[in-house]
Design an enzyme around this catalytic site. Structure first.
Site, short mmCIF file in Angstrom:
data_model
loop_
_atom_site.label_atom_id
_atom_site.label_comp_id
_atom_site.label_asym_id
_atom_site.label_seq_id
_atom_site.Cartn_x
_atom_site.Cartn_y
_atom_site.Cartn_z
NE ARG A 60 42.14 -64.00 -9.89
CZ ARG A 60 42.33 -64.11 -11.21
NH1 ARG A 60 41.30 -64.14 -12.03
NH2 ARG A 60 43.55 -64.25 -11.70
CG LEU A 88 33.86 -64.29 -12.18
CD1 LEU A 88 32.34 -64.43 -12.28
CD2 LEU A 88 34.29 -62.87 -12.52
CG ASN A 102 31.83 -72.46 -16.65
OD1 ASN A 102 31.88 -71.68 -17.60
ND2 ASN A 102 32.81 -73.30 -16.37
CB THR A 103 29.09 -74.56 -20.84
OG1 THR A 103 29.27 -75.77 -21.59
CG2 THR A 103 29.58 -73.36 -21.66
CG HIS A 104 35.03 -77.42 -18.31
ND1 HIS A 104 36.02 -76.47 -18.27
CD2 HIS A 104 35.66 -78.61 -18.38
CE1 HIS A 104 37.20 -77.04 -18.30
NE2 HIS A 104 37.01 -78.34 -18.36
CG ASP A 140 36.58 -75.65 -14.78
OD1 ASP A 140 35.65 -74.90 -15.10
OD2 ASP A 140 37.67 -75.64 -15.36
C1 GAR Z 1 33.12 -73.30 -24.97
O1 GAR Z 1 33.57 -74.52 -25.51
C2 GAR Z 1 33.22 -73.33 -23.46
O2 GAR Z 1 32.98 -74.58 -22.90
C3 GAR Z 1 34.65 -72.93 -23.29
O3 GAR Z 1 34.83 -71.87 -24.18
C4 GAR Z 1 34.06 -72.15 -25.34
C5 GAR Z 1 33.31 -70.88 -25.76
O4 GAR Z 1 32.91 -70.98 -27.08
N1 GAR Z 1 34.92 -72.57 -21.92
C6 GAR Z 1 36.04 -72.89 -21.28
O5 GAR Z 1 36.95 -73.48 -21.81
C7 GAR Z 1 36.09 -72.43 -19.85
N2 GAR Z 1 37.10 -73.13 -19.14
P1 GAR Z 1 32.49 -69.70 -27.95
O6 GAR Z 1 33.55 -68.65 -27.74
O7 GAR Z 1 32.44 -70.21 -29.36
O8 GAR Z 1 31.11 -69.28 -27.44
#
Ligand code: GAR
Length: 192
Positions: A60, A88, A102-104, A140
């Protein structure tokens, strides 16, 4: 400030960033995925930093150093993870301290991890949502920048609920990135 997006999924959040007028300079992924085609369709350079050559045990740290090299070579100032499938390691946070977002798909600190939508459904919550936060070494867990609630409907499955959450993410994440970029520009310009 040059912006890179890290994605491993469909790239719908990346698309929303471009639609919102964010200047995405680079998309990096860790695997072949739809996000590569989305980037190409929007004229964004896409680079695959695949996990394959980092050993059976997955080194990693070495992977992260390679990713950082790619970002630094592209003169990236802000990194936005949008469904990136690799956690990361420290070198990313050494080089981009406070500059990885990040978006979660849950209201953190509830339901961290890779199965946030499944976990929310399994717990029977009536409300979940999404969280935009600064990424830190602990997954997260970084400082929360924005959150919005999303209702869970009685007949939801993972797909329908995740899509309702993503509808919000596609607005909230670009707005928050824009605010971070404007704030950084103000700081550099000495006006904030
Ligand atoms: C999003 O909902 C984001 O929050 C999630 O992946 C999706 C990406 O959507 N991320 C996670 O779950 C990270 N733990 P996309 O592939 O349609 O852009």
């Amino acid at each position: 400030m040059r912006l890179a997006v890290l994605a491993s999924g469909t790239g719908s959040i990346l698309d929303a960033m471009v639609d919102a007028g964010l200047p995405v300079n680079l998309m990096v992924t860790d695997r072949p995925c739809l996000a590569v085609q989305r980037a190409a369709a929007r004229g964004i350079r896409a680079t695959i930093v695949g996990r394959g050559s980092f050993g059976d045990d997955f080194d990693r740290d070495a992977y992260t150093r390679r990713l950082v090299e790619v970002l630094v070579a592209a003169d990236i100032g802000l990194v936005a993870m949008a469904g990136f499938g690799t956690v990361l390691a420290q070198p990313a946070y050494d080089t981009f301290a406070g500059r990885i977002l990040n978006t979660h798909p849950a209201l953190l600190p509830a339901f961290p991890g890779w199965h946030a939508v499944e976990d929310a459904l399994a717990h029977g919550v009536r409300v979940t949502g999404c969280t935009v936060h600064m990424a830190t070494l602990e997954v997260d867990s970084g400082p929360i920048l924005a959150q919005e609630a999303v209702p869970v409907l009685p007949d939801d499955d993972v797909e329908s609920l995740h899509e309702r959450i993503k509808t919000v993410e596609r607005r909230l994440y670009p707005e928050t990135i824009r605010a971070v970029m404007d704030n950084a520009a103000g700081l550099i310009g000495g006006t904030a």
